[in-house]
Design a protein around this motif. Sequence first.
Motif, mmCIF file in Angstrom:
data_model
loop_
_atom_site.group_PDB
_atom_site.id
_atom_site.type_symbol
_atom_site.label_atom_id
_atom_site.label_comp_id
_atom_site.label_asym_id
_atom_site.label_seq_id
_atom_site.Cartn_x
_atom_site.Cartn_y
_atom_site.Cartn_z
ATOM 1 N N CYS A 187 0.819 -1.211 0.000
ATOM 2 C CA CYS A 187 0.000 0.000 0.000
ATOM 3 C C CYS A 187 0.852 1.259 0.000
ATOM 4 O O CYS A 187 0.389 2.335 0.381
ATOM 5 N N GLY A 188 2.121 1.115 -0.407
ATOM 6 C CA GLY A 188 3.013 2.259 -0.464
ATOM 7 C C GLY A 188 3.780 2.516 0.818
ATOM 8 O O GLY A 188 4.402 3.572 0.958
ATOM 9 N N GLU A 189 3.758 1.564 1.748
ATOM 10 C CA GLU A 189 4.472 1.754 3.009
ATOM 11 C C GLU A 189 5.990 1.732 2.791
ATOM 12 O O GLU A 189 6.487 1.394 1.720
ATOM 13 N N SER A 190 6.713 2.048 3.847
ATOM 14 C CA SER A 190 8.165 1.947 3.810
ATOM 15 C C SER A 190 8.569 0.473 3.764
ATOM 16 O O SER A 190 7.772 -0.419 4.100
ATOM 17 N N GLU A 191 9.811 0.224 3.363
ATOM 18 C CA GLU A 191 10.292 -1.154 3.309
ATOM 19 C C GLU A 191 10.248 -1.805 4.687
ATOM 20 O O GLU A 191 9.914 -2.990 4.819
ATOM 21 N N ASP A 192 10.594 -1.056 5.721
ATOM 22 C CA ASP A 192 10.586 -1.608 7.076
ATOM 23 C C ASP A 192 9.183 -2.062 7.474
ATOM 24 O O ASP A 192 9.015 -3.105 8.116
ATOM 25 N N THR A 193 8.173 -1.293 7.079
ATOM 26 C CA THR A 193 6.793 -1.678 7.399
ATOM 27 C C THR A 193 6.369 -2.904 6.610
ATOM 28 O O THR A 193 5.707 -3.802 7.140
ATOM 29 N N LEU A 194 6.763 -2.959 5.347
ATOM 30 C CA LEU A 194 6.415 -4.119 4.524
ATOM 31 C C LEU A 194 6.958 -5.406 5.127
ATOM 32 O O LEU A 194 6.316 -6.455 5.081
ATOM 33 N N ARG A 195 8.155 -5.343 5.705
ATOM 34 C CA ARG A 195 8.789 -6.548 6.252
ATOM 35 C C ARG A 195 8.029 -7.134 7.428
ATOM 36 O O ARG A 195 8.182 -8.313 7.741
ATOM 37 N N THR A 196 7.208 -6.320 8.073
ATOM 38 C CA THR A 196 6.479 -6.797 9.250
ATOM 39 C C THR A 196 5.064 -7.252 8.924
ATOM 40 O O THR A 196 4.371 -7.760 9.808
ATOM 41 N N LYS A 197 4.630 -7.109 7.690
ATOM 42 C CA LYS A 197 3.246 -7.412 7.339
ATOM 43 C C LYS A 197 3.033 -8.915 7.188
ATOM 44 O O LYS A 197 3.932 -9.669 6.812
ATOM 45 N N ALA A 198 1.802 -9.327 7.476
ATOM 46 C CA ALA A 198 1.432 -10.728 7.333
ATOM 47 C C ALA A 198 1.200 -11.071 5.866
ATOM 48 O O ALA A 198 0.984 -10.187 5.029
ATOM 49 N N SER A 199 1.226 -12.350 5.566
ATOM 50 C CA SER A 199 1.009 -12.802 4.197
ATOM 51 C C SER A 199 -0.379 -12.386 3.715
ATOM 52 O O SER A 199 -1.355 -12.455 4.458
ATOM 53 N N ALA A 200 -0.436 -11.959 2.442
ATOM 54 C CA ALA A 200 -1.704 -11.524 1.870
ATOM 55 C C ALA A 200 -2.329 -12.591 0.984
ATOM 56 O O ALA A 200 -3.494 -12.491 0.621
ATOM 57 N N MET A 201 -1.558 -13.597 0.621
ATOM 58 C CA MET A 201 -2.084 -14.676 -0.212
ATOM 59 C C MET A 201 -1.226 -15.917 -0.029
ATOM 60 O O MET A 201 -0.059 -15.840 0.362
ATOM 61 N N GLU A 202 -1.823 -17.069 -0.301
ATOM 62 C CA GLU A 202 -1.071 -18.314 -0.241
ATOM 63 C C GLU A 202 -0.102 -18.378 -1.416
ATOM 64 O O GLU A 202 -0.378 -17.853 -2.502
ATOM 65 N N LEU A 203 1.014 -19.044 -1.202
ATOM 66 C CA LEU A 203 1.980 -19.182 -2.276
ATOM 67 C C LEU A 203 1.450 -20.145 -3.328
ATOM 68 O O LEU A 203 0.872 -21.185 -2.994
ATOM 69 N N PRO A 204 1.639 -19.825 -4.597
ATOM 70 C CA PRO A 204 1.186 -20.725 -5.660
ATOM 71 C C PRO A 204 2.085 -21.949 -5.746
ATOM 72 O O PRO A 204 3.205 -21.962 -5.212
ATOM 73 N N ALA A 205 1.593 -22.967 -6.408
ATOM 74 C CA ALA A 205 2.390 -24.179 -6.590
ATOM 75 C C ALA A 205 3.566 -23.890 -7.500
ATOM 76 O O ALA A 205 3.460 -23.112 -8.456
ATOM 77 N N SER A 206 4.694 -24.516 -7.212
ATOM 78 C CA SER A 206 5.867 -24.361 -8.070
ATOM 79 C C SER A 206 5.747 -25.294 -9.266
ATOM 80 O O SER A 206 5.332 -26.448 -9.119
#
Length: 231
Positions: A187-206
Amino acid sequence: MEWNDRLAAARKAAGLSQEQLGERLDVTRQAVSKWESGQATPDVLTAARLCEVLHISADYLLLGKNEASSGPEAYTPPDTCPCCGREVPGSICPACGYPKPEQPPRGPQYAILVSNLSWSGSQLAEEDLVRYCGFSKADAAAFVQQMKEDNYGTRLLLRRGLTDTAAQWIASHIRRQLFSIRIVEDCGESEDTLRTKASAMELPASPPKSGIGFWGVVGAVIVALLILSLF
């Protein structure tokens, strides 16, 4: 074509259901259905929001002006890949394989964070960063070195400002045996804030890797020798 028909066409071109469009506008699916059937009209503020969400002009939606240049079918795909940033002369990026988008970006943006680089995977990690994220070889080497110096625990920002499909493409192709990956909403936050955020979606299959690999070859040789020893 009446304004309600243009609305329905723009919604479908954006890949949204009536319910999904209603959620983005904080209205019910029934309200969207009434707009598209011509039984009701949105207020001025909602109409402006409609144009923003559907990436169309108010002149096109309400008056049908400049339909050829303002409608959703006039979207021009970018010349560069949303994942690796390289030029895309055709429909698929020749570097990372990402398909050129055919519709304008919509919805929230995402960022990818990585951590816990495998000790033995530095070279392969650098190759993934160059291919799928557009890093230069020097930048990839510096990024990997930074991960090592951060004791494998700190999350580092890999890419940001990505659409959901671009984020999933990168996450599905860089090797997870080398990286620990997290996708968060950007959402345009600083990098430090992004590092603390929870996952927004499940990881796709490799996707499956081609070939059986070194240990697969070793296993095949052992099996072959055992079979030969029986004769």
